[in-house]
Design a protein around this motif. Structure first.
Motif, PDB file in Angstrom:
ATOM      1  N   LYS A   1      25.944 -36.143  51.794  1.00 20.01           N
ATOM      2  CA  LYS A   1      25.106 -35.427  50.944  1.00 20.01           C
ATOM      3  C   LYS A   1      25.843 -33.997  50.909  1.00 20.01           C
ATOM      4  O   LYS A   1      24.750 -32.943  50.408  1.00 20.01           O
ATOM      5  N   PHE A   2      26.338 -33.371  51.644  1.00 26.04           N
ATOM      6  CA  PHE A   2      26.909 -31.860  51.607  1.00 26.04           C
ATOM      7  C   PHE A   2      28.363 -31.848  50.833  1.00 26.04           C
ATOM      8  O   PHE A   2      28.968 -30.842  51.086  1.00 26.04           O
TER       9      PHE A   2
ATOM     10  N   THR B   1      38.614 -32.843  54.254  1.00 25.42           N
ATOM     11  CA  THR B   1      39.484 -31.628  54.732  1.00 25.42           C
ATOM     12  C   THR B   1      38.930 -30.045  54.653  1.00 25.42           C
ATOM     13  O   THR B   1      39.092 -29.439  55.190  1.00 25.42           O
ATOM     14  N   ALA B   2      38.721 -30.275  53.106  1.00 28.53           N
ATOM     15  CA  ALA B   2      38.217 -28.993  52.591  1.00 28.53           C
ATOM     16  C   ALA B   2      36.825 -28.276  53.340  1.00 28.53           C
ATOM     17  O   ALA B   2      36.718 -27.289  53.948  1.00 28.53           O
ATOM     18  N   VAL B   3      35.988 -29.265  53.885  1.00 27.26           N
ATOM     19  CA  VAL B   3      34.842 -29.236  54.459  1.00 27.26           C
ATOM     20  C   VAL B   3      35.112 -28.532  56.016  1.00 27.26           C
ATOM     21  O   VAL B   3      34.628 -27.655  56.328  1.00 27.26           O
ATOM     22  N   TYR B   4      35.938 -29.216  56.816  1.00 26.94           N
ATOM     23  CA  TYR B   4      36.406 -28.798  57.591  1.00 26.94           C
ATOM     24  C   TYR B   4      37.205 -27.253  57.826  1.00 26.94           C
ATOM     25  O   TYR B   4      36.562 -26.322  58.635  1.00 26.94           O
TER      26      TYR B   4
ATOM     27  N   VAL C   1      21.619 -25.618  50.278  1.00 25.65           N
ATOM     28  CA  VAL C   1      23.016 -25.202  50.565  1.00 25.65           C
ATOM     29  C   VAL C   1      23.762 -25.903  49.668  1.00 25.65           C
ATOM     30  O   VAL C   1      23.719 -27.095  49.646  1.00 25.65           O
ATOM     31  N   SER C   2      24.646 -25.041  49.034  1.00 27.96           N
ATOM     32  CA  SER C   2      25.534 -25.782  48.033  1.00 27.96           C
ATOM     33  C   SER C   2      26.647 -26.547  48.701  1.00 27.96           C
ATOM     34  O   SER C   2      26.942 -26.682  50.154  1.00 27.96           O
ATOM     35  N   ALA C   3      27.355 -27.557  48.027  1.00 32.17           N
ATOM     36  CA  ALA C   3      28.306 -28.346  48.965  1.00 32.17           C
ATOM     37  C   ALA C   3      29.182 -27.455  49.834  1.00 32.17           C
ATOM     38  O   ALA C   3      29.897 -26.468  49.581  1.00 32.17           O
TER      39      ALA C   3
END
Ligand SMILES: [Zn+2]
Ligand SMILES: [Zn+2]
Length: 515
Positions: free
Chosen positions: A337-338, A350-353, A306-308
Motif C-alpha cells: 500500500k506504500f 529497491t527504490a523504497v529501500y 503519505v505519498s508512495a
C-alpha cells in the motif's frame, strides 16, 4: 631561546582544583607555552592566568583584533588527551587553533597532528579521484569542529549498487577535554556499517585506521553480547524486518500487539496503517487491555496521507514524520500500500529501500514491514528477491489449523535466535504467547552446515543416508556419518512441519526454503 618567565605565575587554589573534574591534570608543555607567550608579546598581548581554573590562561585573540573585534579572547590550556599530552591548546570562539597558530608562526604538536590529518585526507581524496568518485570541498566555518571537510561518493555504496550516500571526510578539530581523536581523519558514510570498511576499500591507511578504536575487533569473554532483541527472538534492534504471509494470517493483529507492548514499555513507536479501520484497531486494543494512557509513545496513523515511498516526495514525507515523532521503531502495514510503481518489478522495492528505508536505518531506527505473500507461500513475498536482499530478517507468518500463529524464518543476517516460532492465541486479555522454540543455533556447526548443503543440493528430505552420502561426496562435502544422520533427521522433521500449516493460497503445499 624563549623564557618561561614571560608567562605570569599561576595563582590557583588547591582546594578548588580538587573539587573540579575539569581541572587539567596534565601540566602544559612549558616550551610551547613560552613560544606562544613570546609570539603574543611581540604583538603587544599578555597571557593572563584564568582566575577560575589553575593551569589555564587567557589572552586577546590576535585574529579577532586584526579583524576589528578588540574583545576577542582566547583560552589557553594544556591538552589532556594521551596523544600530544600537554601540548598547548588555544582557541577563541571565532578562530580555530590552527588558524591562530599559523598567523603567529607557531608549530605546536597539536597543530602538527592536524597537519598529519590533512596529509591523510589528501591520500583519501587521491584514492577517490582514481576511482572516479566525485568529491567537493565544503569550506570550514572559522572555528569548525572539522578541518578540511569534504563530501564524496561512497565506494561501498557504489559497489553494492545503493543510491550513492554522502561520504564525509574530515579532520577532527574539536578542542575538548581528552578528545583522543583530535587531528585524526574521519571517513563516514551515511550507511553507518560502511564507515569501518571504507579505508580498506580505498587501500588507504591512516593513523586512526591503525588505532584500536577503528575497525578493531573487541575481544569479548562474556559470550555473544551482540544480541539485542526488540521483539524477543523475532526482530533485533535496528534491523529492517519483513513479515509476510497470506491474507488472514493475523499479520496486523500480531504487529499491533507488538506495537502496543513496545509503547507500553516506553519505546517510541510509529505505526502506519493502510489496512485496518480505526474502530477495528481500537476494538483490538481494548481486547488486549492496553489503556490509552499507557500508549502515549505510540503514534498510530490510520490511512496516513503519505505519498508512495518509492518516490522522493513520499520518502521526504516519511522522513519529516520521523523527525517529528522520533520513533525507535516503525511499522508499515502493508508494504504494497506504500508503493506507486509496479509491485512485480524489483526496482520498485529497491527504490523504497534506497529512498525511504536506508536513511532510517542509518539513524538506528527499526523498520518492520508487513507484506502479502504471493499465491505460492514457498516463493516468498510478492515482488521477488529484491525485498529479501534488502532486509536483515524475513519471516513467513501463517495460521495453523489449530489457530496458532506460526513464524518461519526465511532469512537472517545475524543467525541469532530460532528459525521457527509458534504462538498460541490466548484471551483475557487477548495475547499471543510462545509455545515452542526450535533453536536452530543449538545444532552443532557441522550438522547445521550439512543441512545447508543438503538444501543447496536440493536433496529430498525423504532420502536415506545411502543415497544422500554419495551426492555430498560428489560435491566435495565431507561429514561424519553421525552428523549426517542428525542433519537428515532435522530436515525430515522440518520438511513435515509445513504440512499442518493452514494453506490459504489454494495452490496446496508450502515449499520450505532453506536459508
Ligand atoms: Zn579570534
Ligand atoms: Zn556507503
Amino acid at each position: 631561546m624563549t623564557s618561561i618567565l614571560d608567562v605570569p605565575a599561576q595563582p590557583g587554589s588547591t582546594d578548588r582544583a580538587e573539587s573540579s573534574a575539569e581541572v587539567a591534570q596534565i601540566a602544559p608543555d612549558l616550551e610551547e607555552l613560552a613560544q606562544l607567550a613570546t609570539a603574543l608579546k611581540q604583538l603587544g598581548h599578555v597571557i593572563t592566568p584564568d582566575p577560575d581554573w589553575p593551569n589555564q590562561w587567557t589572552s586577546p585573540c590576535p585574529l579577532c583584533i586584526a579583524q576589528g573585534n578588540p574583545d576577542g579572547t582566547m583560552g589557553i590550556f594544556p591538552w589532556q588527551g594521551i596523544e600530544h599530552a600537554g601540548s598547548v591548546a588555544f582557541w577563541c570562539n571565532q578562530h580555530a587553533m590552527h588558524a591562530i597558530g599559523t598567523a603567529l608562526g607557531l608549530k605546536t604538536r597539536l597543530m602538527g597532528g592536524v597537519d598529519l590529518g590533512r596529509v591523510e585526507v589528501k591520500q583519501i581524496l587521491r584514492a577517490l579521484s582514481e576511482r572516479g568518485l566525485a568529491y567537493s570541498f565544503r569550506p570550514d566555518s572559522r572555528n569548525s569542529t572539522y578541518d578540511t571537510f569534504h563530501v564524496a561518493q561512497c565506494p561501498l555504496c557504489i559497489k553494492e549498487r545503493r543510491l550513492a550516500q554522502d561520504l564525509e571526510i574530515y579532520v577532527d578539530n574539536l578542542l575538548e577535554g581528552d578528545n583522543d581523536t583530535f587531528g585524526h581523519v574521519f571517513v563516514d558514510c551515511d550507511v553507518r556499517e560502511h564507515s569501518a570498511s571504507i579505508l580498506a576499500e580505498l587501500n588507504v591507511i591512516t593513523r586512526r585506521s591503525l588505532g584500536q578504536d577503528y575497525g578493531a575487533v573487541g575481544w569479548d569473554d562474556e559470550g555473544d553480547q551482540g544480541e539485542d532483541w526488540l521483539i524477543e527472538s523475532i526482530v533485533e534492534r535496528g534491523q529492517s524486518a519483513l513479515i509476510y504471509g497470506p491474507t488472514g494470517a493475523k499479520k496486523s493483529l500480531f504487529s499491533q500487539e507488538q506495537a502496543f507492548r513496545l509503547a507500553k514499555q516506553g519505546h517510541r513507536v510509529l505505526y502506519l496503517d493502510h489496512e485496518n479501520q480505526p474502530a477495528e484497531v481500537n476494538k483490538r486494543r481494548r481486547a488486549m487491555e492496553y489503556p490509552a494512557a499507557a500508549l502515549s509513545t505510540l503514534k498510530y496513523l490510520s490511512f496516513p496521507p503519505v505519498s508512495a515511498l518509492d518516490t522522493p516526495e513520499g520518502a521526504a514525507q516519511l522522513h519529516a514524520l520521523v523527525k517529528a515523532v522520533r520513533p525507535d521503531v516503525i511499522f508499515l502495514d502493508t508494504w504494497s500500500k506504500f508503493l506507486n510503481g509496479d509491485e512485480a518489478s524489483p526496482s520498485t522495492h529497491t527504490a523504497v529501500y534506497n529512498l525511504a528505508i536506508i536513511p532510517l536505518r542509518s539513524q538506528g531506527i527499526t523498520v518492520i514491514a508487513l507484506d502479502h505473500s504471493g499465491k505460492d507461500l514457498g516463493r516468498g513475498p510478492r515482488g521477488g528477491s529484491s525485498k529479501k536482499d534488502n532486509v536483515d530478517v524475513m519471516w513467513l507468518q501463517t495460521v495453523k489449523s489449530d489457530g496458532r500463529i506460526r513464524l518461519e524464518r526465511k532469512k537472517t543476517r545475524t543467525g541469532r535466535g530460532p528459525d521457527l516460532i509458534e504462538l498460541e492465541c490466548l484471551t483475557g486479555p487477548l495475547r499471543h504467547e510462545r509455545i515452542e522454540q526450535r533453536r536452530g543455533d543449538v545444532l552443532p556447526p557441522d550438522v547445521r552446515a550439512c543441512v545447508a548443503k543438503l538444501d543447496e543440493l536440493e536433496v529430498p528430505p525423504g532420502w536415506g543416508r545411502d543415497k544422500a552420502s554419495p551426492v555430498l561426496r560428489a560435491n566435495g562435502f565431507r561429514i561424519r556419518n553421525e552428523a549426517l544422520a542428525s542433519a537428515m533427521r532435522v530436515r525430515r522433521e522440518r520438511g513435515n512441519a509445513p504440512a499442518d500449516t493452514l494453506d490459504l493460497s489454494g495452490t496446496g503445499g508450502d515449499r520450505f526454503e532453506g536459508e
